[in-house]
Design a protein around this motif. Structure first.
Motif, PDB file in Angstrom:
ATOM      1  N   ARG A 140       0.849  -1.196   0.000  1.00  0.00           N
ATOM      2  CA  ARG A 140       0.000   0.000   0.000  1.00  0.00           C
ATOM      3  C   ARG A 140       0.880   1.240   0.000  1.00  0.00           C
ATOM      4  O   ARG A 140       0.692   2.172  -0.781  1.00  0.00           O
ATOM      5  CB  ARG A 140      -0.898   0.015   1.250  1.00  0.00           C
ATOM      6  N   TRP A 141       1.860   1.221   0.875  1.00  0.00           N
ATOM      7  CA  TRP A 141       2.816   2.336   0.914  1.00  0.00           C
ATOM      8  C   TRP A 141       3.529   2.478  -0.431  1.00  0.00           C
ATOM      9  O   TRP A 141       3.656   3.572  -0.978  1.00  0.00           O
ATOM     10  CB  TRP A 141       3.840   2.114   2.038  1.00  0.00           C
ATOM     11  N   ASP A 142       3.961   1.326  -0.981  1.00  0.00           N
ATOM     12  CA  ASP A 142       4.719   1.370  -2.223  1.00  0.00           C
ATOM     13  C   ASP A 142       3.866   1.897  -3.378  1.00  0.00           C
ATOM     14  O   ASP A 142       4.366   2.605  -4.261  1.00  0.00           O
ATOM     15  CB  ASP A 142       5.274  -0.021  -2.543  1.00  0.00           C
ATOM     16  N   ALA A 143       2.563   1.571  -3.378  1.00  0.00           N
ATOM     17  CA  ALA A 143       1.674   2.086  -4.433  1.00  0.00           C
ATOM     18  C   ALA A 143       1.642   3.614  -4.368  1.00  0.00           C
ATOM     19  O   ALA A 143       1.673   4.297  -5.399  1.00  0.00           O
ATOM     20  CB  ALA A 143       0.272   1.509  -4.264  1.00  0.00           C
ATOM     21  N   GLY A 144       1.608   4.157  -3.150  1.00  0.00           N
ATOM     22  CA  GLY A 144       1.631   5.610  -2.984  1.00  0.00           C
ATOM     23  C   GLY A 144       2.930   6.211  -3.516  1.00  0.00           C
ATOM     24  O   GLY A 144       2.930   7.244  -4.188  1.00  0.00           O
ATOM     25  N   GLN A 145       4.037   5.524  -3.228  1.00  0.00           N
ATOM     26  CA  GLN A 145       5.333   6.011  -3.714  1.00  0.00           C
ATOM     27  C   GLN A 145       5.381   5.967  -5.238  1.00  0.00           C
ATOM     28  O   GLN A 145       5.875   6.887  -5.884  1.00  0.00           O
ATOM     29  CB  GLN A 145       6.476   5.151  -3.143  1.00  0.00           C
ATOM     30  N   ARG A 146       4.846   4.899  -5.821  1.00  0.00           N
ATOM     31  CA  ARG A 146       4.843   4.779  -7.285  1.00  0.00           C
ATOM     32  C   ARG A 146       3.954   5.862  -7.916  1.00  0.00           C
ATOM     33  O   ARG A 146       4.312   6.444  -8.944  1.00  0.00           O
ATOM     34  CB  ARG A 146       4.350   3.395  -7.722  1.00  0.00           C
ATOM     35  N   LEU A 147       2.834   6.105  -7.275  1.00  0.00           N
ATOM     36  CA  LEU A 147       1.926   7.141  -7.795  1.00  0.00           C
ATOM     37  C   LEU A 147       2.615   8.511  -7.745  1.00  0.00           C
ATOM     38  O   LEU A 147       2.595   9.276  -8.723  1.00  0.00           O
ATOM     39  CB  LEU A 147       0.648   7.150  -6.943  1.00  0.00           C
ATOM     40  N   ALA A 148       3.250   8.810  -6.632  1.00  0.00           N
ATOM     41  CA  ALA A 148       3.964  10.082  -6.515  1.00  0.00           C
ATOM     42  C   ALA A 148       5.084  10.160  -7.544  1.00  0.00           C
ATOM     43  O   ALA A 148       5.324  11.213  -8.151  1.00  0.00           O
ATOM     44  CB  ALA A 148       4.519  10.237  -5.105  1.00  0.00           C
ATOM     45  N   MET A 149       5.750   9.018  -7.783  1.00  0.00           N
ATOM     46  CA  MET A 149       6.853   9.012  -8.761  1.00  0.00           C
ATOM     47  C   MET A 149       6.358   9.358 -10.158  1.00  0.00           C
ATOM     48  O   MET A 149       7.038  10.078 -10.900  1.00  0.00           O
ATOM     49  CB  MET A 149       7.536   7.634  -8.802  1.00  0.00           C
ATOM     50  N   LEU A 150       5.183   8.834 -10.533  1.00  0.00           N
ATOM     51  CA  LEU A 150       4.661   9.139 -11.871  1.00  0.00           C
ATOM     52  C   LEU A 150       4.435  10.647 -12.001  1.00  0.00           C
ATOM     53  O   LEU A 150       4.789  11.261 -13.014  1.00  0.00           O
ATOM     54  CB  LEU A 150       3.361   8.373 -12.128  1.00  0.00           C
ATOM     55  N   ALA A 151       3.854  11.239 -10.966  1.00  0.00           N
ATOM     56  CA  ALA A 151       3.620  12.682 -11.006  1.00  0.00           C
ATOM     57  C   ALA A 151       4.951  13.432 -11.041  1.00  0.00           C
ATOM     58  O   ALA A 151       5.135  14.390 -11.811  1.00  0.00           O
ATOM     59  CB  ALA A 151       2.814  13.101  -9.782  1.00  0.00           C
ATOM     60  N   LEU A 152       5.897  12.980 -10.230  1.00  0.00           N
ATOM     61  CA  LEU A 152       7.201  13.652 -10.183  1.00  0.00           C
ATOM     62  C   LEU A 152       7.913  13.582 -11.536  1.00  0.00           C
ATOM     63  O   LEU A 152       8.534  14.549 -11.984  1.00  0.00           O
ATOM     64  CB  LEU A 152       8.067  13.008  -9.092  1.00  0.00           C
ATOM     65  N   GLU A 153       7.801  12.433 -12.188  1.00  0.00           N
ATOM     66  CA  GLU A 153       8.471  12.292 -13.480  1.00  0.00           C
ATOM     67  C   GLU A 153       7.917  13.284 -14.510  1.00  0.00           C
ATOM     68  O   GLU A 153       8.677  13.907 -15.252  1.00  0.00           O
ATOM     69  CB  GLU A 153       8.366  10.853 -13.990  1.00  0.00           C
ATOM     70  N   ASP A 154       6.593  13.458 -14.513  1.00  0.00           N
ATOM     71  CA  ASP A 154       5.994  14.460 -15.414  1.00  0.00           C
ATOM     72  C   ASP A 154       6.533  15.846 -15.105  1.00  0.00           C
ATOM     73  O   ASP A 154       6.833  16.638 -15.996  1.00  0.00           O
ATOM     74  CB  ASP A 154       4.471  14.506 -15.210  1.00  0.00           C
ATOM     75  N   LEU A 155       6.621  16.155 -13.843  1.00  0.00           N
ATOM     76  CA  LEU A 155       7.041  17.498 -13.440  1.00  0.00           C
ATOM     77  C   LEU A 155       8.521  17.741 -13.719  1.00  0.00           C
ATOM     78  O   LEU A 155       8.928  18.852 -14.080  1.00  0.00           O
ATOM     79  CB  LEU A 155       6.727  17.716 -11.956  1.00  0.00           C
ATOM     80  N   ILE A 156       9.320  16.673 -13.567  1.00  0.00           N
ATOM     81  CA  ILE A 156      10.747  16.800 -13.899  1.00  0.00           C
ATOM     82  C   ILE A 156      10.878  17.128 -15.385  1.00  0.00           C
ATOM     83  O   ILE A 156      11.618  18.025 -15.786  1.00  0.00           O
ATOM     84  CB  ILE A 156      11.512  15.505 -13.530  1.00  0.00           C
ATOM     85  N   ALA A 157      10.090  16.419 -16.204  1.00  0.00           N
ATOM     86  CA  ALA A 157      10.115  16.683 -17.648  1.00  0.00           C
ATOM     87  C   ALA A 157       9.648  18.103 -17.933  1.00  0.00           C
ATOM     88  O   ALA A 157      10.268  18.828 -18.727  1.00  0.00           O
ATOM     89  CB  ALA A 157       9.244  15.661 -18.374  1.00  0.00           C
ATOM     90  N   ALA A 158       8.576  18.517 -17.264  1.00  0.00           N
ATOM     91  CA  ALA A 158       8.063  19.871 -17.488  1.00  0.00           C
ATOM     92  C   ALA A 158       9.132  20.911 -17.128  1.00  0.00           C
ATOM     93  O   ALA A 158       9.375  21.869 -17.872  1.00  0.00           O
ATOM     94  CB  ALA A 158       6.804  20.098 -16.645  1.00  0.00           C
ATOM     95  N   HIS A 159       9.811  20.686 -16.009  1.00  0.00           N
ATOM     96  CA  HIS A 159      10.843  21.631 -15.584  1.00  0.00           C
ATOM     97  C   HIS A 159      11.955  21.717 -16.623  1.00  0.00           C
ATOM     98  O   HIS A 159      12.408  22.804 -16.993  1.00  0.00           O
ATOM     99  CB  HIS A 159      11.408  21.205 -14.225  1.00  0.00           C
ATOM    100  N   ARG A 160      12.371  20.573 -17.118  1.00  0.00           N
ATOM    101  CA  ARG A 160      13.470  20.552 -18.095  1.00  0.00           C
ATOM    102  C   ARG A 160      13.060  21.237 -19.391  1.00  0.00           C
ATOM    103  O   ARG A 160      13.870  21.877 -20.050  1.00  0.00           O
ATOM    104  CB  ARG A 160      13.865  19.111 -18.413  1.00  0.00           C
ATOM    105  N   ASN A 161      11.784  21.059 -19.757  1.00  0.00           N
ATOM    106  CA  ASN A 161      11.325  21.622 -21.022  1.00  0.00           C
ATOM    107  C   ASN A 161      10.815  23.044 -20.883  1.00  0.00           C
ATOM    108  O   ASN A 161      10.313  23.617 -21.843  1.00  0.00           O
ATOM    109  CB  ASN A 161      10.222  20.737 -21.619  1.00  0.00           C
ATOM    110  N   GLY A 162      10.899  23.578 -19.690  1.00  0.00           N
ATOM    111  CA  GLY A 162      10.433  24.947 -19.475  1.00  0.00           C
ATOM    112  C   GLY A 162       8.932  25.100 -19.632  1.00  0.00           C
ATOM    113  O   GLY A 162       8.426  26.174 -19.944  1.00  0.00           O
ATOM    114  N   VAL A 163       8.200  24.007 -19.417  1.00  0.00           N
ATOM    115  CA  VAL A 163       6.745  24.045 -19.547  1.00  0.00           C
ATOM    116  C   VAL A 163       6.145  24.290 -18.154  1.00  0.00           C
ATOM    117  O   VAL A 163       6.740  23.907 -17.149  1.00  0.00           O
ATOM    118  CB  VAL A 163       6.246  22.677 -20.093  1.00  0.00           C
ATOM    119  N   GLU A 164       4.978  24.899 -18.130  1.00  0.00           N
ATOM    120  CA  GLU A 164       4.346  25.171 -16.846  1.00  0.00           C
ATOM    121  C   GLU A 164       4.047  23.862 -16.108  1.00  0.00           C
ATOM    122  O   GLU A 164       3.590  22.892 -16.701  1.00  0.00           O
ATOM    123  CB  GLU A 164       3.034  25.936 -17.059  1.00  0.00           C
TER     124      GLU A 164
END
Ligand code: B3K
Ligand code: ZN
Length: 879
Positions: free
Chosen positions: A572-596
């Motif tokens: 259950r904990w790990d599912a939460g970590q995986r879910l947060a990771m998916l969101a973080l990965e999108d945001l890392i990409a957005a940051h690199r690409n200068g997207v909002e």
């Protein structure tokens, strides 16, 4: 150069001569201690027919004053000495060897051998420190009984300790006195210990299950007498637990723990005389955090457990180090899980493991649990040997089931008692009692690297079947390009998407219940689950049943579903970590690409559910509300972008705080405690939950939250709350609040080295750009010293974990670290070699940083290096 030559496992030979009894006399003095040794030596049976063999002893930095065989002084041509050995050309089959040497404990800044710490004398012999005390076959397969006389000044060194039981003491001329100690249990030299100083003790008793009355003593400097209760209580709990759980009882009349301020590691399991870093033994509600209390409990237990797993049964050679360390870590983890919150203990251990051990496996110093060569064994006290070793023992426990595992452990302790054993001996006992063929399993010990499993699943509606495909692969590691398939036990369940319940599973016509273990042994395997009533979401690798990376193409809905419904708390904990990771990965990409950057509402909703739902385990909830660390996120990236990771994680934290401000505030307010501090699970859970909630609110610098943090700091109720509040203030941009708090704290605790360590760490881990300047400034602080490993870790080690600042693009963080490594290489090679680790991970970063890091490694390489640092740098710079 000889010190730089590797030692190979395949070269192992029993020693030509063994020592059956060792008599030592220490005449202590700061820079000229005399060590007189009488060794009872005999030819090893394995070499009985080998003709004449010279006696070769280890010895470093020793000034030889006298040497005699059977009472006859040796002539100069009868022996030879170099900087690492002493060879006596001809010796009888059995004889007495007398030597006398002079050593300089005051000059010993490496803290290996006999050294001085805050005026007291103490020793650290594992792995190869005894050879800095006297000439000896300094290897773990030479086991002797010891008799040790310690002589020192009555006034400055009133307490004189060594292994075993005190048998004689008395006065000597010139205001000196002596104590003689006998250790009846044969032991290798690495378990020898001596302590002399002006120490005070607290004493307690423990009666073993067979009725032996044991005196327990904790020895500390007088001002620390009020900080020993928890260590003593932990020791008694550990003694009882080992009797109840493993049937292991203590075997001497006296068990001593001594706290010293200068120590390279956490603690050392010397027979009957455990020596501890003061940070791993002293606690007080006002000076130690909950985490420190728990660490003390687990280290006290760990060292105590070594009395069987390590001391009674020791290692044949240092390649077998994980035999004692992996097993003992597994034992201390189980003890802590039984004593505190089992799910939280597992989450904490796995979180650390997946961050730091996976990084070790992915870097240039990757090595198997049993390495096949080393230059400096001191470099192999690693997460792989300790923690991965423990994971492998855990897999054995799970493969056999507890009852058979316990039978295997009993057999191991009985059969190998008093001997120096191998990993084959241990696994062999497990195989013998269970009838399991563990041949393939043994590859876990010889193959380095983290296995990666790619899993795919499909539900066949027409047939009501679930098809699961697993593929394993281990990436090449230095010296091991080709990898075999490992035996990987995967504990799993299938959670019904309609019912939210674990489904009954049938594999190959056999019903296996709702929670089962499937065995991946091939590179690729298919599993078919039949007769499933509904479409499932798989819950794989429950409890982290194997030390692997498991990928499964979960959608965010799947993860949100598992976060709510998985019956396995860990997953259950790990599912939460995986879910947060998916969101973080999108945001890392957005940051690199200068997207909002846009926050994923599914994460917000998952957090809302967590914050507002009922919970029976606040400690697990606190873990679930904790985002993956920057170090863990970095591990998941092909190329680490420290700034994007920091920005993305900060964004997630702030977005959650804005969206759920009232919910976090309610959790903070609902978890205030009035009761007096106790390091017990319920209180610890409430404090961690409350402090996690506050950390979100301070992340948006909410005025009310800042004043709550200030009030929590001012209330000064216990160190957990004070430290948490001070960290939040210091890591905010509000210097107007942080500076006075830091000043007050620093003044209040300037007399307490362990609290000052925390004060150093808090400041240099702040994300603001001035962190590096603060390190430089604090290195000049009167309470800082490069000679004290705790201070080095608290200031320099902590700074190297400050990812945005250590990895500054101007390279100043790297330069600072390598400057310190170069200096420490001369003072304390073991600590220097550890400290350089972050620079060795250069391949993981962008090109600019790679060049900067490599340049620093080259700069270190140009120095006159200790074997410790040499080995690490050569690996780091190998093509
Ligand atoms: N066995 C010691 C380690 C000592 C290492 C020194 N280089 C601590 C422990 O694992 O219990
Ligand atoms: Zn250990």
């Amino acid at each position: 150069m000889s010190a730089m030559q590797p030692t190979y496992l395949h070269d192992y030979q029993p020693p030509a001569y063994r020592v059956t009894h060792t008599e030592l006399k220490f005449d202590l003095s700061s820079s000229a201690t005399r060590v007189t040794a009488r060794l009872h030596v005999e030819r090893h049976p394995a070499h009985q027919d080998a003709g004449a063999l010279p006696l070769v002893l280890n010895g470093e930095q020793l000034t030889l004053k006298r040497i005699a065989v059977d009472g006859e002084e040796l002539e100069a041509d009868e022996y030879a000495q170099d900087d690492a050995t002493l060879t006596v050309h001809r010796v009888p089959e059995s004889f007495l060897l007398d030597t006398e040497v002079e050593i300089d404990p005051a000059a010993n800044t490496a803290l290996s051998g006999l050294y001085q710490s805050s005026g007291m004398f103490c020793t650290q012999c594992e792995a190869e420190g005894f050879r800095r005390i006297t000439f000896y076959p300094d290897r773990p397969d030479v086991m002797a009984t010891f008799s040790t006389t310690v002589i020192g000044d009555r006034a400055t060194l009133p307490v004189l300790l060594s292994n075993g039981n005190p048998v004689e003491s008395g006065e000597l001329p010139d205001d000196r006195h002596f104590v003689t100690w006998e250790d009846p249990h044969p032991k290798p030299s690495y378990l020898f210990a001596l302590v002399a100083g002006d120490l005070k003790k607290v004493e307690d008793r423990f009666t073993t299950q067979s009725g032996r009355d044991v005196t327990l003593q904790v020895w500390v400097e007088e001002e620390n007498l009020s900080k020993t209760d928890h260590a003593m209580a932990s020791l008694k709990r550990a003694m009882k637990w080992d009797e109840e759980t493993y049937g292991r009882e203590y075997d001497l009349d006296l068990f001593m723990i001594v706290a010293v301020n200068d120590f390279n590691m956490g603690a050392m399991e010397n027979k009957g005389l455990n020596i501890f870093n003061s940070a791993a033994v002293l606690t007080h509600p006002h000076t130690a955090t909950d985490a420190a209390f728990q660490r003390v409990e687990s280290i006290v237990a760990h060292e105590y457990f070594h009395n069987w797993s390590g001391n009674r049964v020791t290692c044949r050679d240092w390649f077998q180090l994980s035999l004692k360390e992996g097993f003992t870590v597994f034992r201390d983890q189980s003890f802590s899980a039984d004593t505190n919150s089992a799910p939280v203990k597992r989450i904490e251990d796995v979180s650390m493991f997946r961050t730091a051990q996976f990084a070790e496996d992915a870097g240039p110093t990757a090595h198997p649990i049993r390495p096949d060569h080393y230059i400096e064994i001191g470099n192999f006290y690693t997460l792989t040997i300790y923690e991965k070793g423990a994971e492998v023992v855990r897999m054995l426990r799970n493969l056999l089931g507890w009852e058979l595992f316990r039978r295997g452990s009993d057999l191991y302790f009985e059969r190998l008692d008093g001997q120096a054993a191998t990993i084959e001996d241990f696994v062999g006992c497990m195989s013998e009692v269970s009838g399991l063929d563990l041949t393939q399993f043994m590859h876990w010990y010889s193959q380095a690297g983290t296995p990666e499993i790619d899993a795919h699943g499909e539900y066949d509606y027409a047939k009501s079947e679930y098809h699961l495909t697993l593929r394993q692969r281990t990436a090449p590691t230095p010296g091991q390009p080709d990898k075999v398939a490992l035996h990987i036990p995967i504990r799993m369940g299938l959670v019904g998407t309609k019912s939210g319940q674990d489904l009954k599973m049938t594999v190959d016509g056999e019903s296996v219940g709702t929670d089962t273990v499937i065995h991946l042994r091939e590179y690729e395997q298919h599993f078919v689950f039949t007769d499933l009533a509904e479409a499932p979401v798989p819950s794989l690798l429950r409890g982290f049943s194997a030390p692997v990376k498991l990928r499964f193409p979960y959608g965010r809905e799947d993860l949100a579903f598992l976060l709510q419904h998985d019956s396995d708390g860990f997953n259950r904990w790990d599912a939460g970590q995986r879910l947060a990771m998916l969101a973080l990965e999108d945001l890392i990409a957005a940051h690199r690409n200068g997207v909002e950057k846009v926050m994923d509402v599914r994460v917000v909703e998952a957090f809302r559910t967590l914050l507002t739902g009922e919970t029976d385990d606040k400690a697990v909830l606190a873990e679930m509300l904790t985002l993956p660390s920057e170090a863990y996120i970095a591990e998941q990236q092909p190329v680490v972008d420290v700034d994007a990771i920091h920005a993305a994680r900060t964004f997630v934290k702030q977005s959650l705080a804005y969206a759920l401000r009232d919910e976090f505030m309610a959790v903070y307010r609902a978890n205030q405690l009035d009761a007096p501090y106790a390091p017990e699970p319920q209180q610890i859970a409430a404090r961690s939950l409350k402090n996690v909630a506050l950390s979100y609110l301070v992340a948006i610098e909410d005025e009310e939250a800042l004043s709550l943090a200030q009030a929590q700091f001012d209330a000064d109720h216990n160190m957990t709350d004070v430290r948490s509040a001070l960290t939040l203030l210091t890591h905010s941009s509000r210097n107007d609040l942080a500076d006075p708090a830091l000043r007050a704290f620093g003044e209040k605790w300037s007399h307490d080295p362990l609290v000052m360590d925390q004060w150093f760490s808090i400041q240099v881990t702040r994300p603001q750009a001035d962190a590096l300047d603060r390190v430089k400034f604090l290195m000049e602080h009167p309470k800082f010293s490069l000679k004290n490993p705790n201070k080095v870790r608290a200031l320099i080690g902590a700074f190297a974990s400050n990812r945005v600042n250590f990895h500054r693009i101007d390279g100043a963080g790297y330069r600072l670290l390598s400057d310190v490594v170069i200096e420490l290489n001369k003072l304390n090679p073991e600590i220097a070699a550890r400290l350089v680790t972050p620079l060795t991970r250069w391949q993981r970063f962008d090109e600019a940083r790679q060049e900067l890091m490599k340049a620093e490694l080259e700069r270190i390489r140009a120095e006159d290096l200790s074997p410790n640092v040499y080995e690490v740098i050569e690996k780091a710079l190998a093509d």
